[in-house]
Every structure is written in structure tokens, then in C-alpha cells.
Design a protein around this motif. Structure first.
Motif, PDB file in Angstrom:
ATOM      1  N   PRO A  79      17.106  56.385  79.694  1.00  0.00           N
ATOM      2  CA  PRO A  79      15.715  55.952  79.418  1.00  0.00           C
ATOM      3  C   PRO A  79      15.139  54.964  80.434  1.00  0.00           C
ATOM      4  O   PRO A  79      13.923  54.922  80.630  1.00  0.00           O
ATOM      5  CB  PRO A  79      15.830  55.298  78.028  1.00  0.00           C
ATOM      6  CG  PRO A  79      16.965  56.032  77.382  1.00  0.00           C
ATOM      7  CD  PRO A  79      17.940  56.309  78.484  1.00  0.00           C
ATOM      8  N   ALA A  80      16.006  54.233  81.140  1.00  0.00           N
ATOM      9  CA  ALA A  80      15.486  53.304  82.155  1.00  0.00           C
ATOM     10  C   ALA A  80      14.904  54.080  83.334  1.00  0.00           C
ATOM     11  O   ALA A  80      13.796  53.789  83.808  1.00  0.00           O
ATOM     12  CB  ALA A  80      16.597  52.368  82.631  1.00  0.00           C
ATOM     13  N   ALA A 108      11.669  55.700  82.207  1.00  0.00           N
ATOM     14  CA  ALA A 108      10.557  54.743  82.071  1.00  0.00           C
ATOM     15  C   ALA A 108       9.883  54.503  83.420  1.00  0.00           C
ATOM     16  O   ALA A 108       8.653  54.409  83.517  1.00  0.00           O
ATOM     17  CB  ALA A 108      11.073  53.427  81.485  1.00  0.00           C
ATOM     18  N   ASP A 138       7.740  57.408  84.264  1.00  0.00           N
ATOM     19  CA  ASP A 138       6.526  57.358  83.434  1.00  0.00           C
ATOM     20  C   ASP A 138       5.533  56.350  84.012  1.00  0.00           C
ATOM     21  O   ASP A 138       4.324  56.609  84.111  1.00  0.00           O
ATOM     22  CB  ASP A 138       6.948  56.934  82.011  1.00  0.00           C
ATOM     23  CG  ASP A 138       5.868  57.182  80.978  1.00  0.00           C
ATOM     24  OD1 ASP A 138       5.768  56.395  80.023  1.00  0.00           O
ATOM     25  OD2 ASP A 138       5.078  58.144  81.159  1.00  0.00           O
ATOM     26  N   SER A 167      18.342  50.244  79.594  1.00  0.00           N
ATOM     27  CA  SER A 167      17.832  51.414  78.859  1.00  0.00           C
ATOM     28  C   SER A 167      16.989  50.990  77.659  1.00  0.00           C
ATOM     29  O   SER A 167      16.171  51.768  77.163  1.00  0.00           O
ATOM     30  CB  SER A 167      18.996  52.280  78.373  1.00  0.00           C
ATOM     31  OG  SER A 167      19.744  51.563  77.401  1.00  0.00           O
ATOM     32  N   PRO A 183      12.119  50.452  79.161  1.00  0.00           N
ATOM     33  CA  PRO A 183      11.067  51.223  78.487  1.00  0.00           C
ATOM     34  C   PRO A 183      10.072  50.320  77.751  1.00  0.00           C
ATOM     35  O   PRO A 183       8.854  50.539  77.828  1.00  0.00           O
ATOM     36  CB  PRO A 183      11.854  52.105  77.518  1.00  0.00           C
ATOM     37  CG  PRO A 183      13.188  52.278  78.174  1.00  0.00           C
ATOM     38  CD  PRO A 183      13.468  50.956  78.834  1.00  0.00           C
ATOM     39  N   SER A 221       6.117  50.026  78.658  1.00  0.00           N
ATOM     40  CA  SER A 221       5.099  50.282  77.616  1.00  0.00           C
ATOM     41  C   SER A 221       4.087  49.149  77.566  1.00  0.00           C
ATOM     42  O   SER A 221       2.877  49.377  77.511  1.00  0.00           O
ATOM     43  CB  SER A 221       5.772  50.413  76.245  1.00  0.00           C
ATOM     44  OG  SER A 221       6.593  51.537  76.224  1.00  0.00           O
TER      45      SER A 221
END
Ligand code: BV8
Length: 251
Positions: free
Chosen positions: A80-81, A84, A87, A232, A236, A240
Motif C-alpha cells: 500500500p505504500a 499510495a 495515487d 504501509s 496511505p 489521503s
């Protein structure tokens, strides 16, 4: 978790993210200086210097062959890191550049496009005869031929060893000079010149500086904002919050 010092940021601010081995740890790749890290199993003087390669090329090739094979194993994937950061690049209006010390391809597999591998790439080789660089996923054998000049015995990992000049430093220092936010993720701050990038950003005095790392790095005191824990989880959430500042600024 929002730090007051992010007020300097605008949607057009450029962002530079420096990453190290810690961002790939939760993807299953070892770090270097953790207790179970790579340098606890092999001496960097034996596998990560040009002198080591000249002295014992087979040992150095075997070290990188094993890591190249491991990186391509099914179990190794972006976490997820990495996702992110991809993203952030896709949704942040300003420029987002990832400068990674890592030689894995997990940033690209997560979707990041604007990536500089300052220490080279495990899935590339370089020919010592003609300097050409090639994608390479297999072991490098003594009879592996350079795809450009056809010579054998001339291929080495396209990796920056200790004592060698990191790649694309001009582009990196240009990005550091332009950025409004400098984030360091998953690096112990031991290896230069990467560990000195935060000094450069502070010298210019324009950017907000953030360290995201499992534990305080060697250069933690130079960062205005510090978030310690697994990347991780922290990265994120950090991304965000950043995106909320721009995607709702018209509200
Ligand atoms: C050079 C090869 C000339 C590929 C690597 C001052 C100025 C300039 C140079 C030097 C200087 N002082 C000393 C030097 C020489 C040397 C150096 O820095 N030596 C150190 C040991 C003192 N530097 C060089 O030789 C460089 N070249 O200097 O050229 C020059 C001179 C002036 C200006 C420009 C150039 C070349 C360095 C590159 C060497 N090659 N790797 C490979 O095999 O992978 S370095 C190696 O270390 C990797 O690239 C790695 O990425 C890098 C840095 O390590 P980290 O990524 O930080 O990994 P580490 O394990 O240390 O830390 C991981 C962190 O993650 C930890 O803090 C941990 O807590 C955290 N973590 C763990 N899990 C998580 C986590 N964080 C978040 N979430 C988690 N889940």
C-alpha cells in the motif's frame, strides 16, 4: 496528524519523495541495516563495490542474481505504500517525483511513472565494453552476451556501488530546488548523497520536510514533521490528507 507546517503547500507545489529499502520491506524484500538486513548476512565490501567486482565477479554476480530472482517471485508485489505514491502522482496537480535508492521495480509496478533510480535497477545490466544498458531478468553468466555489441563476459548489474557516482543527480537536485514538499520514506539516512538531500531542501528554506520511517533515522532532527511506524499504514493516510487539501479546496 496534520502538521501546521503544511500551510506552505499549494496544489501547484512540486513534491519530491525519497524512498529507501524500508518501503519495500512489507513487500518481502530485506532492508540493509535492520537486524536481519542484507548487510548482516554479507559484507558490502564483498558485493557492493567496484573493487569487489574486479576481485571476484562471480560472487558479486551471484549476489545480484539471487536478488533478481527473488524480486521476480510471485510473492513479491507492491504494498500500500508504493500504491499510495502512484495515487499521489496521478491525482496531485503539481509535479510528483519519486527518487528511490531502491533497485527493485515495485514503484513502477504500483503505477508510478515519474521515478528516478539513483542507485540503478536490478532488472537491468550494463555492458563494460560499450556502456549500453539493457533490460535483463535472467542470471548473468560468464557467457551472457551484450545485446548491443555481442561481447561475452562484459555484463554487470546496472547498479551503483559504493564509491560510484549515483545516477541523474542533476535532475534530482533540480527537483529538490523546485519542491514545496520533501518526504523521506523507509530510509535510515546512512548513505550519501541521498541522506544529504534534506540538507539541500532546508538550505533553500522553501519546502516542508517529512520523515516517514519505522524508527527515527540518522537525519530525523532535520525533518519538521516525523511519522514513525510502518510505511504501509502511514503513507496511505498521509497521501489521503494531502489529496483532501487539494480535492476539497474548492468546497
Ligand atoms: C558516491 C547498491 C561520489 C545497490 C547502494 C558524503 C558524500 C558523498 C558520498 C559519501 C559521503 N560519505 C560517505 C560517502 C560514500 C558512500 C556512503 O554514503 N557510505 C556510507 C555507508 C557512509 N556513498 C557512496 O559511495 C555513493 N557514491 O558517494 O559517489 C559522490 C560524491 C559526492 C556527491 C555525489 C557522489 C554511492 C552510494 C550507493 C551505494 N549503493 N546499493 C544495491 O545493492 O541495492 S546503497 C544501499 O543503501 C541501497 O541502495 C539502499 O537503498 C541504500 C540506503 O539504505 P536504506 O535504503 O536507507 O536502507 P537501510 O536498510 O539502511 O534502512 C532502511 C530503513 O527502513 C530503516 O531505517 C528502517 O527502520 C526502515 N524500515 C524498515 N521497515 C520499514 C521501514 N520504514 C517504514 N516501513 C517499514 N515497514
Amino acid at each position: 496528524m496534520v502538521a501546521a507546517n503544511r500551510s506552505a503547500l499549494s496544489p501547484q507545489s512540486a513534491i519530491v519523495v525519497l524512498t529507501g529499502a524500508g518501503i519495500s520491506k512489507e513487500s518481502g524484500l530485506d532492508t540493509f541495516r535492520d537486524a536481519d538486513g542484507i548487510w548482516s548476512k554479507v559484507r558490502l565490501e564483498d558485493v557492493a563495490t567496484p573493487e569487489a567486482f574486479a576481485r571476484d565477479p562471480a560472487t558479486v554476480q551471484a549476489f545480484y542474481d539471487a536478488r533478481r530472482r527473488q524480486l521476480q517471485a510471485a510473492a513479491i508485489a507492491p504494498n500500500p505504500a508504493h500504491l499510495a505514491l502512484a495515487d499521489l502522482e496521478a491525482r496531485w496537480p503539481g509535479e510528483v517525483l519519486v527518487v528511490t535508492q531502491n533497485i527493485d521495480d515495485l514503484h513502477e509496478r504500483a503505477g508510478s511513472r515519474n521515478v528516478i533510480h539513483m542507485h540503478g535497477e536490478l532488472l537491468k545490466v550494463r555492458c563494460g565494453a560499450d556502456g549500453s544498458i539493457h533490460a535483463w531478468r535472467d542470471d548473468v553468466a560468464p557467457d551472457s552476451a551484450c545485446p548491443a555489441c555481442g561481447r561475452t563476459g562484459t555484463l554487470r548489474p546496472h547498479v551503483v556501488w559504493f564509491g560510484e557516482m549515483p545516477l541523474e543527480l542533476d535532475a534530482i537536485y533540480g527537483a529538490l530546488d523546485r519542491c514545496g514538499l520533501f518526504v523521506s520514506v523507509g530510509t535510515s539516512g546512512n548513505v550519501y548523497p541521498a541522506a544529504g538531500f534534506v540538507h539541500e531542501v532546508r538550505r533553500l528554506g522553501r519546502a516542508h520536510t517529512v520523515e516517514i520511517n519505522l524508527e527515527p533515522s540518522e537525519t530525523v532532527s532535520l525533518f519538521v514533521e516525523k511519522l514513525h511506524g510502518p510505511a504501509s499504514g502511514l503513507l496511505p493516510a498521509f497521501v489521503s490528507e494531502l489529496l483532501e487539501t487539494v480535492e476539497h479546496c474548492g468546497d
